[in-house]
Design a protein around this motif. Structure first.
Motif, mmCIF file in Angstrom:
data_model
loop_
_atom_site.group_PDB
_atom_site.id
_atom_site.type_symbol
_atom_site.label_atom_id
_atom_site.label_comp_id
_atom_site.label_asym_id
_atom_site.label_seq_id
_atom_site.Cartn_x
_atom_site.Cartn_y
_atom_site.Cartn_z
ATOM 1 N N PRO A 1 6.865 4.481 21.940
ATOM 2 C CA PRO A 1 7.600 4.346 20.687
ATOM 3 C C PRO A 1 6.814 4.953 19.522
ATOM 4 O O PRO A 1 5.583 4.897 19.507
ATOM 5 C CB PRO A 1 7.749 2.838 20.522
ATOM 6 C CG PRO A 1 6.643 2.245 21.328
ATOM 7 C CD PRO A 1 6.376 3.188 22.455
ATOM 8 N N VAL A 2 7.519 5.551 18.594
ATOM 9 C CA VAL A 2 6.898 6.081 17.373
ATOM 10 C C VAL A 2 7.065 5.010 16.302
ATOM 11 O O VAL A 2 8.153 4.852 15.731
ATOM 12 C CB VAL A 2 7.556 7.408 16.933
ATOM 13 C CG1 VAL A 2 6.955 7.895 15.627
ATOM 14 C CG2 VAL A 2 7.398 8.450 18.028
ATOM 15 N N LYS A 3 6.008 4.274 16.050
ATOM 16 C CA LYS A 3 6.102 3.126 15.145
ATOM 17 C C LYS A 3 5.578 3.470 13.752
ATOM 18 O O LYS A 3 4.794 4.394 13.574
ATOM 19 C CB LYS A 3 5.313 1.947 15.723
ATOM 20 C CG LYS A 3 5.903 1.409 17.008
ATOM 21 C CD LYS A 3 5.141 0.199 17.525
ATOM 22 C CE LYS A 3 5.799 -0.371 18.783
ATOM 23 N NZ LYS A 3 5.059 -1.528 19.330
ATOM 24 N N GLY A 4 6.026 2.682 12.776
ATOM 25 C CA GLY A 4 5.498 2.800 11.421
ATOM 26 C C GLY A 4 6.011 3.986 10.644
ATOM 27 O O GLY A 4 5.441 4.352 9.614
ATOM 28 N N ASP B 1 14.804 2.548 8.471
ATOM 29 C CA ASP B 1 13.440 2.139 8.121
ATOM 30 C C ASP B 1 12.590 1.952 9.375
ATOM 31 O O ASP B 1 13.033 2.255 10.490
ATOM 32 C CB ASP B 1 13.455 0.884 7.246
ATOM 33 C CG ASP B 1 13.872 -0.373 8.014
ATOM 34 O OD1 ASP B 1 14.029 -0.309 9.258
ATOM 35 O OD2 ASP B 1 14.056 -1.425 7.374
ATOM 36 N N GLU B 2 11.382 1.437 9.199
ATOM 37 C CA GLU B 2 10.436 1.323 10.310
ATOM 38 C C GLU B 2 10.947 0.434 11.436
ATOM 39 O O GLU B 2 10.520 0.572 12.586
ATOM 40 C CB GLU B 2 9.096 0.770 9.812
ATOM 41 C CG GLU B 2 8.375 1.658 8.819
ATOM 42 C CD GLU B 2 8.801 1.431 7.376
ATOM 43 O OE1 GLU B 2 8.105 1.918 6.483
ATOM 44 O OE2 GLU B 2 9.847 0.768 7.144
ATOM 45 N N LEU C 1 19.572 2.597 6.521
ATOM 46 C CA LEU C 1 19.423 2.633 5.063
ATOM 47 C C LEU C 1 20.565 3.385 4.391
ATOM 48 O O LEU C 1 21.118 2.926 3.393
ATOM 49 C CB LEU C 1 18.087 3.295 4.703
ATOM 50 C CG LEU C 1 16.828 2.613 5.259
ATOM 51 C CD1 LEU C 1 15.592 3.480 5.015
ATOM 52 C CD2 LEU C 1 16.654 1.238 4.629
ATOM 53 N N GLU C 2 20.926 4.547 4.961
ATOM 54 C CA GLU C 2 21.977 5.354 4.333
ATOM 55 C C GLU C 2 22.451 6.418 5.313
ATOM 56 O O GLU C 2 21.684 6.886 6.158
ATOM 57 C CB GLU C 2 21.441 6.022 3.053
ATOM 58 C CG GLU C 2 22.509 6.731 2.239
ATOM 59 C CD GLU C 2 21.980 7.272 0.911
ATOM 60 O OE1 GLU C 2 22.585 8.236 0.394
ATOM 61 O OE2 GLU C 2 20.971 6.743 0.391
ATOM 62 N N ARG D 1 16.863 6.084 16.087
ATOM 63 C CA ARG D 1 16.207 4.935 16.706
ATOM 64 C C ARG D 1 15.586 5.272 18.051
ATOM 65 O O ARG D 1 14.701 4.562 18.535
ATOM 66 C CB ARG D 1 17.229 3.811 16.906
ATOM 67 C CG ARG D 1 17.679 3.143 15.605
ATOM 68 C CD ARG D 1 18.796 2.186 15.903
ATOM 69 N NE ARG D 1 19.072 1.255 14.818
ATOM 70 C CZ ARG D 1 19.974 0.290 14.884
ATOM 71 N NH1 ARG D 1 20.694 0.117 15.992
ATOM 72 N NH2 ARG D 1 20.178 -0.514 13.865
ATOM 73 N N ARG D 2 16.051 6.365 18.680
ATOM 74 C CA ARG D 2 15.547 6.717 20.008
ATOM 75 C C ARG D 2 14.045 7.001 20.009
ATOM 76 O O ARG D 2 13.397 6.826 21.037
ATOM 77 C CB ARG D 2 16.294 7.933 20.559
ATOM 78 C CG ARG D 2 17.675 7.604 21.047
ATOM 79 C CD ARG D 2 18.323 8.781 21.756
ATOM 80 N NE ARG D 2 19.664 8.413 22.184
ATOM 81 C CZ ARG D 2 20.328 9.006 23.166
ATOM 82 N NH1 ARG D 2 19.778 10.002 23.823
ATOM 83 N NH2 ARG D 2 21.540 8.627 23.488
#
Length: 746
Positions: free
Chosen positions: A335-338, A358-359, A364-365, A462-463
């Motif tokens: 996972p690519v976090k932060g 977001d993280e 958000l939009e 999100r992937r």
């Protein structure tokens, strides 16, 4: 003794015999599986018992290691698969015995042959002569009373005249108008009996499979198609690789190819004749004709179907295995976090849909831009991109690899250059299945106010943040990472892929306070109803503070709790152990462990504790604590890294800031790429151009490679060198063999 008492006694005796038969059958199955899988009888016996008790494979593999001798998931699934096959085989044997017995034709010899049969095909061969057939030439001949004549011919007497014998059966009332008709009818009866002989069918099937040549020809040699390699093709049946079998099958199904199996019929005729003819007799020529007719008309067509079915099964099994391995690798991408992410679902006419998250993946939009043909509104699109990036602090742009992706990629790279932020990068992701998810009921519930394409953009974003959590929302076979997955048994494919997702989810573990119902439903022991109940309970009562609370969830009974609880995590829970893979049944072992080592639970997560635990001897400690070594080894590992995500040990994906064009490539150029798909003959690697490059199996290593999966997996970051570019077809050939190795090799 009264009649009722006698009947009760008979019932009891039947139950005793039935139980004995079941035990005997179970022992035979365990013995057979033991031999096939090279496991010990104890391992197989324990695994079968655990499975029969309703335990899940992830649970057995993780928490019953002492009992099974540390069988892993793959071995347990092999046991489960063979057990299912053998039980189905046992049921079929009993059914066949019952049917033949009802016909009054069951002998002890035949019963023994059926009982000893190791494969379903053997049982069907034995049953074939007794199966109810539709009207055949042989059945018509029997109705005409010609069976005695057939028996006379089969006696093969040294003296006698077949025409004279046949003349006795000429009878207009029965439909036998001539001696020739009588003899032909008798021959038809013998031919059918010969074709139904289990030993002959088995020999012909084995000979065809081992000696046959598959021949493929074009139905129209002038027609252009992707099957041109098979327009005039020959290959031994036993040497055909799985992917080629499925390719030819598809060409045949699409009515482009004509396919058959050539075999040395002379050798088959000789074998069948030897089995039929005892020696010189007046009926020898008749029987030679029968042998030829039995093979050509009755045996050959069905045996060819059976052999091709076996070939197809081989191809399907390999295709499903490849799909499963690729899917597991894809699900377990790190996972690519932060990072706040801007997801882009590219398109031409309808524009590129954008979704900023977001993280945590919270939307958000959303927006839509038109940087690609036919609109080419790049300036307006750039303004929208820059606005969203600045507004939300976006550091990663994720683009789906669908229609218009490369034009969108070029636009994105140009925009990144204009912005000039060294931390801003983009990534191309496989968007397979995104449209399936976007139109699903689940997506509608998650994003009721978004249209289908906007949901897709959010899913694409999100992937990269958590591939596993997002991809479990999609039907596994829609995440196309294989070969010929649409040509295989969909039931078998679904079962295999579901097992892969279940394995991946339980390998990683699930945060019970953030997991979606989709993710929870793959946890061992949890079905979709229980998964929804967990989320509903969480929404109504607040987050779970300890694992024990899950016992209050409706429909989550004691067995389900036992199976699932070790895979459910509570990162901020009251009990520190609840954020580890340690099963609650072993919490007392941890207590005794800490007491033995004079440690405190409050030290969990500290470097000091990890250092102390790493220095321990699991064997010595296990003896002191009276616990199994495998279980203690897992406990020690879990305590050293309590919040570990096994995916984080893998290298992150390759982030890019600029685009590479196929025209920029030249032989010898070194590139960094990501493996997108692994198939039988090589691996496709994304090197940042429109189409993925192919590393053929021969170019994967300087050493011999039996199968590409022995070297690479989906998601691997690899160094490749260009060895060929076909601008017309847009194809790039790559190698993973360093140029110096090539030079040394030559």
């Amino acid at each position: 003794m009264t009649a009722i008492e006698k009947r009760r006694m008979q019932v009891v005796e039947q139950e005793i015999h039935s139980a004995a038969d079941e035990r005997r059958e179970r022992d035979l199955m365990i013995s057979q599986i033991t031999g096939e899988l090279s496991l010990s009888p104890r391992q197989v016996g324990v695994a079968v018992s655990l499975l029969d008790e309703g335990n899940t494979i992830p649970f057995i593999a993780r928490y019953r290691k002492e009992m099974t001798g540390e069988l892993d998931e793959n071995a347990l699934r092999d046991v489960e698969e063979r057990l299912g096959y053998l039980r189905s085989l046992g049921e079929r044997k009993r059914e066949v015995i019952r049917i033949i017995e009802e016909q009054g034709k069951l002998t002890e010899e035949l019963r023994g042959q059926i009982v000893k049969a190791a494969k379903l095909q053997e049982v069907e061969d034995l049953y074939r002569p007794f199966r109810q057939k539709r009207k055949t030439r042989a059945s018509v001949a029997k109705e005409k009373g010609l069976e005695p004549l057939a028996n006379w011919i089969l006696e093969q007497r040294r003296v006698g005249n077949p025409e004279e014998e046949a003349s006795r059966y000429v009878d207009s009332d029965k439909g036998v108008e001539s001696v020739a008709e009588a003899l032909q009818g008798a021959q038809d009866i013998i031919a059918e009996g010969l074709a139904d002989d289990p030993a002959i069918r088995s020999w012909v099937r084995q000979f065809t499979a081992s000696q046959g040549i598959l021949v493929s020809e074009a139905k129209d040699s002038e027609q252009e198609s992707v099957y041109e390699n098979y327009y005039s093709y020959r290959e031994p049946v036993h040497k055909m690789p799985p992917h080629r079998i499925l390719a030819i099958n598809r060409g045949e199904r699409e009515n482009v190819l004509k396919v058959g199996i050539e075999v040395d019929t002379a050798r088959i005729h000789a074998h069948v004749t030897r089995k039929l003819i005892k020696g010189p007799s007046p009926v020898k020529e008749l029987l030679e004709a029968v042998a030829e007719d039995a093979y050509k008309r009755l045996i050959a067509p069905s045996v060819e179907r059976e052999v091709r079915a076996e070939m197809t099964e081989k191809g399907e099994n390999q295709a499903i295995s490849i799909f499963s391995s690729n899917l597991r690798s894809l699900l377990l991408q790190p996972p690519v976090k932060g990072r706040r992410v801007l997801g882009v679902d590219p398109a031409y006419r309808t524009g590129c849909k954008l979704a900023a998250v977001d993280e945590t993946g919270k939307l958000l939009e959303v927006a839509v831009t038109y940087p690609t043909p036919p609109h080419n509104k790049k300036r307006e699109a750039a303004a929208t991109f820059k606005s969203l990036i600045a507004k939300y602090g976006i550091k990663l742009i994720v683009i789906g690899n669908g229609t218009g992706s490369r034009e969108t990629e070029q636009f994105t790279a140009d925009t990144i250059q204009e912005i000039g932020d060294p931390e801003l990068a983009y990534l191309i992701v496989n968007e397979a299945g995104a449209s399936v998810y976007s139109a699903s009921k689940l997506a509608q519930e998650e994003f009721p106010d978004l249209d289908v394409a906007e949901r897709s953009a959010a899913s694409i974003a999100r992937r990269v943040q958590d591939p596993l959590a997002e991809l479990v929302k999609i039907e596994p076979k829609a995440i196309g990472v294989g070969q010929y997955q649409h040509d295989v048994s969909q039931k078998h494919l679904d079962e295999s892929l579901k097992a892969v997702v279940e394995s991946a989810v339980n390998h990683v573990g699930v945060d019970v306070n953030t997991a979606s119902p989709s993710l929870l439903s793959y946890v061992a022991g949890i079905n979709s109803t229980i998964a929804k109940n967990i989320v509903k309970f969480r929404e109504e009562n607040g987050i779970f503070k300890n694992r024990k609370q899950l016992q209050k969830v409706p429909r989550l009974g004691a067995k389900s709790f036992e199976q699932c609880i070790g895979f459910l995590r509570i990162p901020e829970g009251e009990n520190t152990l609840d954020r580890t893979p340690i099963h609650p049944e072993s919490y007392d072992v941890v207590t005794r462990l800490f007491k033995e080592l004079k440690l405190s639970l409050s030290q969990i997560g500290s470097k000091e504790l990890a250092s102390v635990l790493a220095s321990q001897s699991p064997e010595e400690l296990a003896a002191k604590l009276e616990v199994g070594v495998p279980t203690l080894r897992d406990i020690l590992e879990s305590l050293q890294r309590p919040g570990r995500d096994p995916r984080e040990e893998l290298p992150p994906p390759i982030f890019r800031t600029d685009v590479l064009k196929i025209e920029d490539l030249a032989p010898g150029m070194e590139l960094q790429g990501t493996v997108r798909n692994v198939i039988d003959f090589g691996a496709f690697v994304d090197i940042g151009i429109k189409n993925d490059g192919l590393v053929h199996i021969s170019q994967l290593s300087t050493s011999f490679v039996k199968h590409p999966m022995d070297v690479v997996s989906v998601g691997d970051n690899v160094t490749v060198w260009v060895i060929g570019v076909d601008l017309k077809k847009g194809r790039v050939s790559l190698t993973m063999r360093p140029p110096r190795s090539e030079a040394q090799g030559s």
